[in-house]
Motif scaffolding. Structure first.
Motif, PDB file in Angstrom:
ATOM      1  N   ILE A 172      23.509 -84.703  20.089  1.00 22.39           N
ATOM      2  CA  ILE A 172      22.075 -84.901  19.882  1.00 22.39           C
ATOM      3  C   ILE A 172      21.412 -83.665  19.305  1.00 22.39           C
ATOM      4  N   ASP A 173      22.061 -82.486  19.447  1.00 20.23           N
ATOM      5  CA  ASP A 173      21.473 -81.258  18.925  1.00 20.23           C
ATOM      6  C   ASP A 173      22.570 -80.215  18.801  1.00 20.23           C
ATOM      7  N   SER A 174      22.420 -79.364  17.811  1.00 19.23           N
ATOM      8  CA  SER A 174      23.348 -78.236  17.688  1.00 19.23           C
ATOM      9  C   SER A 174      22.579 -77.048  17.140  1.00 19.23           C
ATOM     10  N   ARG A 175      23.095 -75.864  17.434  1.00 14.84           N
ATOM     11  CA  ARG A 175      22.429 -74.642  16.990  1.00 14.84           C
ATOM     12  C   ARG A 175      23.452 -73.518  16.979  1.00 14.84           C
ATOM     13  N   PRO A 176      23.131 -72.401  16.316  1.00 13.67           N
ATOM     14  CA  PRO A 176      24.018 -71.239  16.396  1.00 13.67           C
ATOM     15  C   PRO A 176      24.042 -70.715  17.837  1.00 13.67           C
ATOM     16  N   ALA A 177      25.173 -70.236  18.253  1.00 10.93           N
ATOM     17  CA  ALA A 177      25.334 -69.727  19.619  1.00 10.93           C
ATOM     18  C   ALA A 177      24.655 -68.371  19.754  1.00 10.93           C
ATOM     19  N   TYR A 178      24.085 -68.108  20.921  1.00  7.75           N
ATOM     20  CA  TYR A 178      23.509 -66.809  21.237  1.00  7.75           C
ATOM     21  C   TYR A 178      24.646 -65.860  21.614  1.00  7.75           C
ATOM     22  N   ALA A 179      24.395 -64.581  21.516  1.00  4.65           N
ATOM     23  CA  ALA A 179      25.416 -63.581  21.807  1.00  4.65           C
ATOM     24  C   ALA A 179      25.951 -63.726  23.231  1.00  4.65           C
ATOM     25  N   ASN A 180      25.072 -63.948  24.195  1.00  8.67           N
ATOM     26  CA  ASN A 180      25.532 -64.051  25.588  1.00  8.67           C
ATOM     27  C   ASN A 180      26.365 -65.317  25.815  1.00  8.67           C
ATOM     28  N   GLU A 181      26.215 -66.340  24.955  1.00  6.62           N
ATOM     29  CA  GLU A 181      27.019 -67.544  25.089  1.00  6.62           C
ATOM     30  C   GLU A 181      28.427 -67.345  24.520  1.00  6.62           C
ATOM     31  N   LEU A 182      28.593 -66.371  23.643  1.00  6.84           N
ATOM     32  CA  LEU A 182      29.900 -66.120  23.027  1.00  6.84           C
ATOM     33  C   LEU A 182      30.774 -65.185  23.845  1.00  6.84           C
ATOM     34  N   GLN A 183      30.219 -64.504  24.844  1.00  7.07           N
ATOM     35  CA  GLN A 183      30.994 -63.585  25.679  1.00  7.07           C
ATOM     36  C   GLN A 183      31.942 -64.393  26.559  1.00  7.07           C
ATOM     37  N   GLY A 184      33.191 -64.101  26.466  1.00  3.54           N
ATOM     38  CA  GLY A 184      34.194 -64.819  27.241  1.00  3.54           C
ATOM     39  C   GLY A 184      34.378 -64.201  28.605  1.00  3.54           C
ATOM     40  N   THR A 185      34.878 -64.995  29.515  1.00  2.10           N
ATOM     41  CA  THR A 185      35.238 -64.493  30.837  1.00  2.10           C
ATOM     42  C   THR A 185      36.695 -64.842  31.086  1.00  2.10           C
ATOM     43  N   ILE A 186      37.300 -64.228  32.063  1.00  2.00           N
ATOM     44  CA  ILE A 186      38.710 -64.492  32.344  1.00  2.00           C
ATOM     45  C   ILE A 186      38.908 -65.880  32.947  1.00  2.00           C
ATOM     46  N   PHE A 187      37.817 -66.517  33.370  1.00  3.68           N
ATOM     47  CA  PHE A 187      37.924 -67.833  33.994  1.00  3.68           C
ATOM     48  C   PHE A 187      37.812 -68.976  32.982  1.00  3.68           C
TER      49      PHE A 187
END
Length: 143
Positions: free
Chosen positions: A118-133
């Motif tokens: 229904i919607d898409s947008r460029p990802a924010y920097a904090n959304e691109l940070q990966g975690t080990i989980f």
């Protein structure tokens, strides 16, 4: 010129005959003929009773119109909503949506419960940070 002429002669045919025989010409002419005090009083009484009747009818009309307005109100609201939906070819809803972050494409997508994007947008920097989980999504139950 005199303000009155033939007033001392009896009103009716005799006065008309006097005026007709003594005038230079007879012509049709429009003018404002004043009312007698008795005629004015009678008109005022008629006006008062007419005004009272009009007021009563207007109050009755208002009551009936209010009833019609109340009956029409739900239909008008439905009509308004349907017109907006048809015009927009969509309906505004507020429901639970599912957010997916595609780190490779650096995009975020929101899907409704039917699975439609229904919607898409460029990802924010904090959304691109990966975690080990975080695990790579495969779309299956197999891990």
């Amino acid at each position: 010129m005199q303000r009155e002429l033939g007033i001392d002669i009896e009103q009716g045919a005799k006065r008309i005959e006097f005026l007709d025989s003594n005038c230079d010409a007879v012509e049709e002419k429009g003018y404002m003929k004043p009312f007698t005090p008795e005629q004015l009083t009678e008109m005022k009484d008629t006006l008062a009773s007419t005004t009272i009747e009009i007021n009563d009818i207007e109050e009755e009309k208002k009551t009936v119109m209010d009833e019609f307005k109340k009956r029409l109100e739900p239909y008008k609201e439905e009509q308004k909503e349907l017109l907006a939906n048809i015009k927009n070819k969509a309906k505004f809803v507020n429901e639970k949506c599912y957010k997916f972050v595609d780190r490779e494409a650096r995009m975020v997508g929101f899907y409704n419960e039917d699975g439609y994007l229904i919607d898409s947008r460029p990802a924010y920097a904090n959304e691109l940070q990966g975690t080990i989980f975080q695990m790579k999504r495969t779309g299956t139950d197999n891990i």
